[in-house]
Design a protein around this motif. Structure first.
Motif, PDB file in Angstrom:
ATOM      1  N   GLU A 119      44.585  45.046  31.085  1.00 41.98           N
ATOM      2  CA  GLU A 119      43.853  45.131  32.352  1.00 41.98           C
ATOM      3  C   GLU A 119      44.349  46.364  33.105  1.00 41.98           C
ATOM      4  O   GLU A 119      45.546  46.520  33.318  1.00 41.98           O
ATOM      5  N   THR A 158      35.298  42.223  40.035  1.00 41.29           N
ATOM      6  CA  THR A 158      34.135  41.379  40.341  1.00 41.29           C
ATOM      7  C   THR A 158      34.549  39.937  40.621  1.00 41.29           C
ATOM      8  O   THR A 158      34.040  39.296  41.549  1.00 41.29           O
ATOM      9  N   THR A 159      35.473  39.449  39.824  1.00 43.20           N
ATOM     10  CA  THR A 159      35.886  38.050  39.935  1.00 43.20           C
ATOM     11  C   THR A 159      36.409  37.718  41.339  1.00 43.20           C
ATOM     12  O   THR A 159      36.257  36.592  41.811  1.00 43.20           O
ATOM     13  N   LEU A 201      32.111  29.763  44.088  1.00 34.99           N
ATOM     14  CA  LEU A 201      31.508  28.427  43.950  1.00 34.99           C
ATOM     15  C   LEU A 201      31.398  28.050  42.484  1.00 34.99           C
ATOM     16  O   LEU A 201      31.000  28.875  41.657  1.00 34.99           O
ATOM     17  N   THR A 259      31.653  29.882  36.728  1.00 35.90           N
ATOM     18  CA  THR A 259      31.565  28.467  36.359  1.00 35.90           C
ATOM     19  C   THR A 259      31.641  28.262  34.850  1.00 35.90           C
ATOM     20  O   THR A 259      32.117  27.228  34.390  1.00 35.90           O
TER      21      THR A 259
HETATM   22  C1  LIG Z   1      28.612  38.886  44.428  1.00 35.31           C
HETATM   23  C2  LIG Z   1      28.762  37.932  43.278  1.00 35.31           C
HETATM   24  C3  LIG Z   1      28.901  36.573  43.526  1.00 35.31           C
HETATM   25  C4  LIG Z   1      29.053  35.679  42.461  1.00 35.31           C
HETATM   26  N1  LIG Z   1      29.230  34.360  42.755  1.00 35.31           N
HETATM   27  C5  LIG Z   1      29.428  33.495  41.752  1.00 35.31           C
HETATM   28  C6  LIG Z   1      29.700  32.122  42.046  1.00 35.31           C
HETATM   29  O1  LIG Z   1      29.802  31.712  43.201  1.00 35.31           O
HETATM   30  N2  LIG Z   1      29.852  31.272  41.001  1.00 35.31           N
HETATM   31  C7  LIG Z   1      29.758  31.692  39.702  1.00 35.31           C
HETATM   32  O2  LIG Z   1      29.887  30.861  38.809  1.00 35.31           O
HETATM   33  N3  LIG Z   1      29.547  32.997  39.393  1.00 35.31           N
HETATM   34  C8  LIG Z   1      29.383  33.903  40.381  1.00 35.31           C
HETATM   35  N4  LIG Z   1      29.185  35.231  40.095  1.00 35.31           N
HETATM   36  C9  LIG Z   1      29.089  35.677  38.693  1.00 35.31           C
HETATM   37  C10 LIG Z   1      30.431  35.846  37.991  1.00 35.31           C
HETATM   38  O3  LIG Z   1      31.486  35.231  38.654  1.00 35.31           O
HETATM   39  C11 LIG Z   1      30.819  37.263  37.776  1.00 35.31           C
HETATM   40  O4  LIG Z   1      29.764  37.918  37.145  1.00 35.31           O
HETATM   41  C12 LIG Z   1      32.101  37.343  36.952  1.00 35.31           C
HETATM   42  O5  LIG Z   1      33.198  37.027  37.788  1.00 35.31           O
HETATM   43  C13 LIG Z   1      32.303  38.672  36.321  1.00 35.31           C
HETATM   44  O6  LIG Z   1      33.564  38.610  35.661  1.00 35.31           O
HETATM   45  P1  LIG Z   1      33.942  39.624  34.545  1.00 35.31           P
HETATM   46  O7  LIG Z   1      35.239  39.198  33.963  1.00 35.31           O
HETATM   47  O8  LIG Z   1      32.798  39.814  33.625  1.00 35.31           O
HETATM   48  O9  LIG Z   1      34.104  41.026  35.334  1.00 35.31           O
HETATM   49  P2  LIG Z   1      35.372  41.547  36.243  1.00 35.31           P
HETATM   50  O10 LIG Z   1      35.940  40.466  37.085  1.00 35.31           O
HETATM   51  O11 LIG Z   1      34.913  42.774  36.918  1.00 35.31           O
HETATM   52  O12 LIG Z   1      36.434  41.904  35.125  1.00 35.31           O
HETATM   53  C14 LIG Z   1      36.352  43.076  34.317  1.00 35.31           C
HETATM   54  C15 LIG Z   1      37.754  43.672  34.278  1.00 35.31           C
HETATM   55  O13 LIG Z   1      37.775  44.740  33.332  1.00 35.31           O
HETATM   56  C16 LIG Z   1      38.732  45.687  33.798  1.00 35.31           C
HETATM   57  N5  LIG Z   1      38.484  46.965  33.121  1.00 35.31           N
HETATM   58  C17 LIG Z   1      37.368  47.731  33.183  1.00 35.31           C
HETATM   59  N6  LIG Z   1      37.526  48.827  32.399  1.00 35.31           N
HETATM   60  C18 LIG Z   1      38.761  48.752  31.838  1.00 35.31           C
HETATM   61  C19 LIG Z   1      39.510  49.568  30.940  1.00 35.31           C
HETATM   62  N7  LIG Z   1      38.997  50.734  30.481  1.00 35.31           N
HETATM   63  N8  LIG Z   1      40.762  49.189  30.575  1.00 35.31           N
HETATM   64  C20 LIG Z   1      41.292  48.019  31.036  1.00 35.31           C
HETATM   65  N9  LIG Z   1      40.633  47.195  31.895  1.00 35.31           N
HETATM   66  C21 LIG Z   1      39.378  47.550  32.284  1.00 35.31           C
HETATM   67  C22 LIG Z   1      38.480  45.735  35.309  1.00 35.31           C
HETATM   68  O14 LIG Z   1      39.598  46.231  36.006  1.00 35.31           O
HETATM   69  C23 LIG Z   1      38.170  44.255  35.628  1.00 35.31           C
HETATM   70  O15 LIG Z   1      39.316  43.570  36.106  1.00 35.31           O
HETATM   71  C24 LIG Z   1      29.043  36.155  41.128  1.00 35.31           C
HETATM   72  C25 LIG Z   1      28.902  37.525  40.874  1.00 35.31           C
HETATM   73  C26 LIG Z   1      28.785  38.414  41.935  1.00 35.31           C
HETATM   74  C27 LIG Z   1      28.674  39.882  41.657  1.00 35.31           C
END
Ligand SMILES: Cc1cc2nc3c(=O)[nH]c(=O)nc-3n(C[C@H](O)[C@H](O)[C@H](O)COP(=O)(O)OP(=O)(O)OC[C@H]3O[C@@H](n4cnc5c(N)ncnc54)[C@H](O)[C@@H]3O)c2cc1C
Length: 413
Positions: A33, A41-42, A48, A350
């Motif tokens: 990470e 994003t998380t 919720l 979720t």
């Molecule tokens: C505004 C919003 C509200 C939401 N609300 C809800 C909700 O209430 N309930 C629900 O169930 N879902 C919800 N979602 C949907 C869901 O929770 C998110 O889409 C999800 O958290 C995304 O997680 P992720 O791990 O895919 O991305 P991220 O959390 O962005 O994780 C990706 C990680 O990759 C890392 N990274 C990127 N490039 C590199 C690299 N080259 N080397 C090392 N690390 C890297 C970043 O630093 C980051 O930490 C919501 C989404 C949004 C945008």
């Protein structure tokens, strides 16, 4: 021989779900990470664990999956969850009838026991204002009250990171994957920005909105995302006693979420074109949300606030944006000559566990190990997605029509 069975790039909820699942399966895993886990994003989700009320009219399968996960987390980690009551008020001239909203909630109630929720209640205008003081009374016809669950996101992130580490996994924080070494038609190592290299037999790209960029570092081009921006207002000070659903900018329903001494309002849902790093909150977006809030909770809208935003990393499929499923998708880069690279995209907070398990099943297959869970990679099995979507849409529309007719004609519950 590679040091690790599995290297995961990205420590958001998606990567952490894979890290935890890998630990449970006894794989030697590493999670890389570039910042701190769960801080992108998380960290800016609404927090919720919701049962997918929004998806019911067109994607009942995603709603079912989300309710099943809520049931599991409630049983296994009840301390992470807090019940959150919401009111959905209806005003004169809104075009939405309380009867239709109740019909939607009749359908949602099918999953109520599964997600530990009370069945919805219909409230008069006076009852709604008594439950949510400050709610605008003028033109209020009534409201529907229903339950969801709030999750403590930082604690969930810590719990998943600890679980993966306790199982023998390594967590490399503050290390960015800058490129991949590809040798003999396989990804041999992830090269880090500090000059280090991480070798593994299988690599999973779980970089959320940056997943397209990270896939390209390995020369892979099949990952296609539609990024959708979600902005929340964050209002310090005592939050209202209950949550609220109301028409936000453009008429899309958004929420008011009481959260740790603050109130979150949103999120919006707008397309974002261009690199994820270029996304930011526009003053107009903040103002539009505040104005929409002022129509239902004027005192809250008058307080000073800040705004946060995140990008939903939704895998591209054909279809209108509002019909895009929030299901996750696994891209197997074997199709473009990289047999030990997978990308996980989409999904919800979720559904982090089924996401992790689905990826794990494919990883175990690639490692030649027996899978504890049936391989779910529907995409890879060449499932006819347009037909499945059409079937789901028809089923959802049928159920909703059934409850609407029953409510309108028979007046039955
Ligand atoms: C505004 C919003 C509200 C939401 N609300 C809800 C909700 O209430 N309930 C629900 O169930 N879902 C919800 N979602 C949907 C869901 O929770 C998110 O889409 C999800 O958290 C995304 O997680 P992720 O791990 O895919 O991305 P991220 O959390 O962005 O994780 C990706 C990680 O990759 C890392 N990274 C990127 N490039 C590199 C690299 N080259 N080397 C090392 N690390 C890297 C970043 O630093 C980051 O930490 C919501 C989404 C949004 C945008």
């Amino acid at each position: 021989m590679a040091a690790y069975d599995l290297a995961i790039v990205g420590g958001g909820i998606a990567g952490l779900g894979v890290f935890e699942a890998a630990g449970r399966a006894g794989l030697k895993a590493v999670l890389i990470e570039r910042g701190a886990p769960g801080r992108e994003t998380t960290a800016v989700t609404s927090g919720l664990l919701h049962g997918g009320l929004r998806y019911l009219p067109y994607d009942v399968g995603t709603s079912w999956l989300m309710c099943r996960e809520i049931e599991r987390l409630r049983t296994e980690s009840p301390g992470l969850l807090t019940r959150q009551e919401f009111l959905w008020p209806v005003y004169r001239g809104e075009g939405l009838r309380l009867g239709l909203i109740e019909a939607l909630h009749d359908e949602y109630d099918l999953f109520a026991a599964m997600r530990g929720a009370r069945r919805h209640e219909r409230l008069s205008a006076a009852e709604a204002v008594a439950r949510l003081p400050g709610l605008r009374e003028k033109g209020l016809l009534g409201a529907v009250s229903f339950d969801e669950w709030r999750v403590d996101v930082p604690r969930l992130v810590d719990a998943l990171a600890r679980s993966g580490s306790d199982a023998g996994g390594d967590l490399l924080e503050g290390r960015r994957v800058a490129s991949f070494a590809v040798r003999g038609g396989r990804v041999a190592a992830a090269r880090l920005d500090d000059g280090g290299e991480v070798e593994a037999r299988v690599f999973v790209n779980a970089a959320g909105p940056w997943a397209e960029e990270v896939a390209r570092l390995a020369g892979a081009s099949m990952v296609r995302l539609r990024l959708r921006k979600g902005v929340h207002l964050v209002i310090p000070g005592a939050p209202p006693p209950r949550g609220l659903i109301f028409p936000g900018p453009g008429g899309r329903r958004v929420g008011v979420y009481p959260r740790k001494g603050e109130t979150w309002v949103g999120p919006t849902d707008e397309p974002h074109d261009g690199p994820p790093g270029k996304a930011c909150v526009q003053a107009q977006e903040q103002e539009d949300l505040r104005r929409a809030l002022a129509l239902v909770l004027p005192e809250l809208a008058a307080r000073p606030c800040r705004a946060v935003m995140g990008l939903r990393p939704i895998p591209r499929r054909s279809g209108a944006a509002f019909l895009l499923s929030r299901e996750h998708r696994i891209f197997d880069h074997a199709a473009e000559g990289l047999p030990n690279l997978l990308t996980l995209a989409g999904g919800k907070l979720t559904t982090y566990r089924p996401m992790g398990e689905d990826v794990l099943a494919v990883v175990l297959k690639k490692l030649g190990r027996a899978s504890p869970v049936p391989a779910p990679a529907l995409e890879e099995a060449g499932m006819p997605w347009p037909l499945i979507r059409a079937g789901g849409l028809a089923a959802s529309a049928g159920l909703l029509s059934f409850y609407a007719v029953r409510r309108a004609v028979l007046g039955a519950r």
